[in-house]
Design an enzyme around this catalytic site. Structure first.
Site, PDB file in Angstrom:
ATOM      1  CD  GLU A  75      -0.665   9.531   1.002  1.00 30.56           C
ATOM      2  OE1 GLU A  75      -0.017  10.351   0.330  1.00 30.56           O
ATOM      3  OE2 GLU A  75      -0.717   8.315   0.719  1.00 30.56           O
ATOM      4  CG  ASP A  99      -1.383   4.716  -1.443  1.00 23.73           C
ATOM      5  OD1 ASP A  99      -0.324   4.060  -1.452  1.00 23.73           O
ATOM      6  OD2 ASP A  99      -1.436   5.918  -1.134  1.00 23.73           O
ATOM      7  CE  LYS A 138      -0.813   9.847  -5.613  1.00 22.69           C
ATOM      8  NZ  LYS A 138       0.647   9.970  -5.711  1.00 22.69           N
ATOM      9  NE  ARG A 163       6.715  10.648   3.136  1.00 21.90           N
ATOM     10  CZ  ARG A 163       7.639  10.904   2.219  1.00 21.90           C
ATOM     11  NH1 ARG A 163       8.674  11.682   2.520  1.00 21.90           N
ATOM     12  NH2 ARG A 163       7.560  10.407   1.014  1.00 21.90           N
ATOM     13  CG  ASP A 169       0.753  12.630  -3.613  1.00 18.04           C
ATOM     14  OD1 ASP A 169       0.050  11.761  -3.059  1.00 18.04           O
ATOM     15  OD2 ASP A 169       1.146  12.547  -4.793  1.00 18.04           O
ATOM     16  CE  LYS A 209       0.158   5.191   1.677  1.00 18.11           C
ATOM     17  NZ  LYS A 209       1.041   5.834   0.680  1.00 18.11           N
ATOM     18  CG  ASP A 238      -2.275   9.039  -2.283  1.00 18.52           C
ATOM     19  OD1 ASP A 238      -2.672  10.215  -2.075  1.00 18.52           O
ATOM     20  OD2 ASP A 238      -1.070   8.733  -2.388  1.00 18.52           O
TER      21      ASP A 238
END
Ligand code: BES
Ligand code: MN
Ligand code: ZN
Length: 501
Positions: A355, A294, A283, A357, A353, A271, A276
């Site tokens: 995201e 991230d 968030k 996946r 959030d 990833k 993020d």
């Protein structure tokens, strides 16, 4: 930093710092006893002073020790001889490395690999020291306008003594592996620690091209948004729509010298979310800066590729890093939006959030084109994983038990551990959506497992494991910084694979 082997007797070797162990109760290790005899009892005299009892992780630095050829003698507490195990050995070398790097010694001779650790050979012990030295020497000061030279480590070389030829060979193996793992860890840490405004998807793509320039065995290909669109990567592209930085799909192909084209590759998917913010499901502000991390899964793929290229492992490995930002924007994903993935399956985005996946599922579908022997994805995927395992273990989920066991073993051996969670159907059912094939979140409970269950819907055609590194990839607070994990675990797994295990 360089590492090599050393023959001559330890007591007469000229070096900036000689490192020896002392067991609890002031019991001397073999090298300590030898030094003590050659120097008219310098160690016993020092121990009499009471400054070191030999308890685990204690250190005592003696400068200009009389009767020895070294400038400094570093005594390291090793704890109870009978209790010496993997973890205590790591604590010993970590304490030694920290003390050593705190001095101005340019060279060192380390005798700690002589300590017996159950089931561990010299190569393992040498590697542990090298990794500890790498961690102690690591600095991230790229972004400081004034670099403080006095804070830079000056240590240039560490040697490991040996007597028999067999020992020498094992030490050399440990050095080759330790050096490669350190270089991989350093690259991973550097990429991870860089801020989101510098380390963008395009920056990562450039770094992947640089890696291919440094290593002839690596070929890099970058897919841009147009190419991803053609492939139908509707989930990945939906995440980057809210960002002004174009998404990139980074592909690094390593071909091992003897493996050539014969072997099916192992694919590592990392990833690479360079920041993020959560998107429209924004968030909270506290600690949001840490979401620059991230992309640590992606960074660990870079580091692992570097390590295996340096070791020239005889296997084929493909690194795939989907990279994007996740920001709120007028064009960003909205809760309730439905996107079509490259696999054809549709996803209702209930929380923007979740995201990771979304970018991973398209990268996992894309990975089929390499006809992989197995696929491992690595991702800072869920805060729930930190709740479950803290910062000590990565979450491991897999659709193949043999693969899971091998990863768990590689984690044990490297000290970069993972812990398995179940992937039962009951969890998968939490992903049901009334409007699309699935939702992108699984509701209350088992957040790490439902995230993996989501990915499992895209990995049915190959052996697959997922590492959730949300808790292990970086440290917060006073020690804030990337850890370089799980480069040690992945590299160990690939070393074992290259040996045919
Ligand atoms: N990158 C985060 C996960 C994360 C959070 C890692 C904090 C490390 C520290 C991921 O994209 C995310 O936001 N996950 C959500 C999923 C939820 C909306 C189902 C989470 O864990 O809260
Ligand atoms: Mn998120
Ligand atoms: Zn994320």
């Amino acid at each position: 930093m360089e590492f090599n082997t050393s023959t001559g007797p330890v007591h007469s070797t000229r070096t900036g710092c000689l490192i020896v162990g002392i067991y609890e109760g002031k019991k001397l290790t073999p090298s300590a006893r030898q030094l003590d005899e050659e120097s008219d009892g310098i160690i016993k005299t020092a121990l009499k002073g009471g400054d070191l009892s030999g308890s685990l992780g204690q250190t005592l630095m003696l400068t200009a020790p009389q009767g020895l050829s070294c400038e400094r003698l570093l005594l390291v507490g090793c704890g109870k001889e009978k209790e010496l195990k993997d973890r205590s050995y790591r604590q010993i070398v970590q304490a030694a490395a920290r003390a050593l790097l705190g001095t101005k010694a340019k060279e060192a001779l380390c005798s700690l690999a002589e300590l017996p650790v159950p089931e561990r050979e010299l190569d393992w012990k040498v590697r542990q020291f090298i990794e500890a030295a790498g961690h102690a020497a690591y600095r991230f000061d790229q972004m400081k306008s004034k670099k403080k030279d006095e804070e830079r480590p000056v240590l240039r070389k560490v040697s490991f003594p040996y007597t028999t030829r067999g020992e020498g060979a094992l030490i050399k193996l440990g050095i080759v592996q330790g050096r490669a793992i350190n270089d991989g860890i350093d690259l991973t840490k550097d990429l991870s620690n860089l801020p989101g405004n510098i380390c963008t998807p395009s920056y990562l793509a450039d770094q992947a091209r640089a890696l291919a320039r440094q290593h002839k065995s690596i070929k890099t290909t970058i897919l841009d948004e147009k190419q991803m669109e053609k492939l139908g990567m509707g989930a990945l592209l939906s995440v980057s729509r809210g960002s002004r930085q174009p998404a990139k799909l980074i592909v690094m192909e390593f071909t091992g010298t003897t493996a050539k084209n014969k072997q099916k590759p192992i694919v590592l998917v990392g990833k690479g979310l360079t920041f993020d913010a959560g998107g429209i499901s924004l968030k909270p502000a506290a600690a949001m800066d840490e979401m620059k991390y991230d992309m640590c899964g992606g960074a660990s793929v870079f580091g692992t590729m570097k390590a295996i290229a340096e070791m020239e492992l005889p296997i084929n490995v493909v690194g795939v890093v989907p990279s994007s930002e996740n920001l709120p924007d007028g064009d960003a994903n909205k809760p309730g939006d439905i996107v079509t993935t490259m696999s054809g399956q549709t996803v209702e985005i209930l929380n923007t959030d979740a995201e990771g996946r979304l970018i991973l599922c398209d990268a996992l579908t894309y990975s089929k084109k390499f006809d992989p022997s197995l696929v491992i994805d690595i991702a800072t995927l869920t805060g729930a994983c930190i709740v479950a395992l803290g910062s000590h273990a990565a979450g491991l989920l897999a659709n193949d038990d043999e693969l899971a066991v091998k990863l768990l073993e590689a984690g044990q051996k490297s000290g970069d551990r993972a812990w398995q969670l179940p992937l039962w159907e009951e969890y998968d059912e939490q992903l049901k959506s009334p409007f699309a094939d699935m939702a992108n979140i699984g509701g209350k409970g088992a957040g790490t497992i439902t995230a993996a269950s989501f990915l499992a819907r895209y990995t049915k055609e190959y052996k697959w494991a997922h590492l959730d590194i949300a808790g292990t990839a970086w440290l917060s607070n006073a020690e804030k910084g990337a850890t370089g994990r799980p480069v040690p675990l992945l590299t160990q797994f690939l070393i074992d694979k290259a040996k045919g295990n």
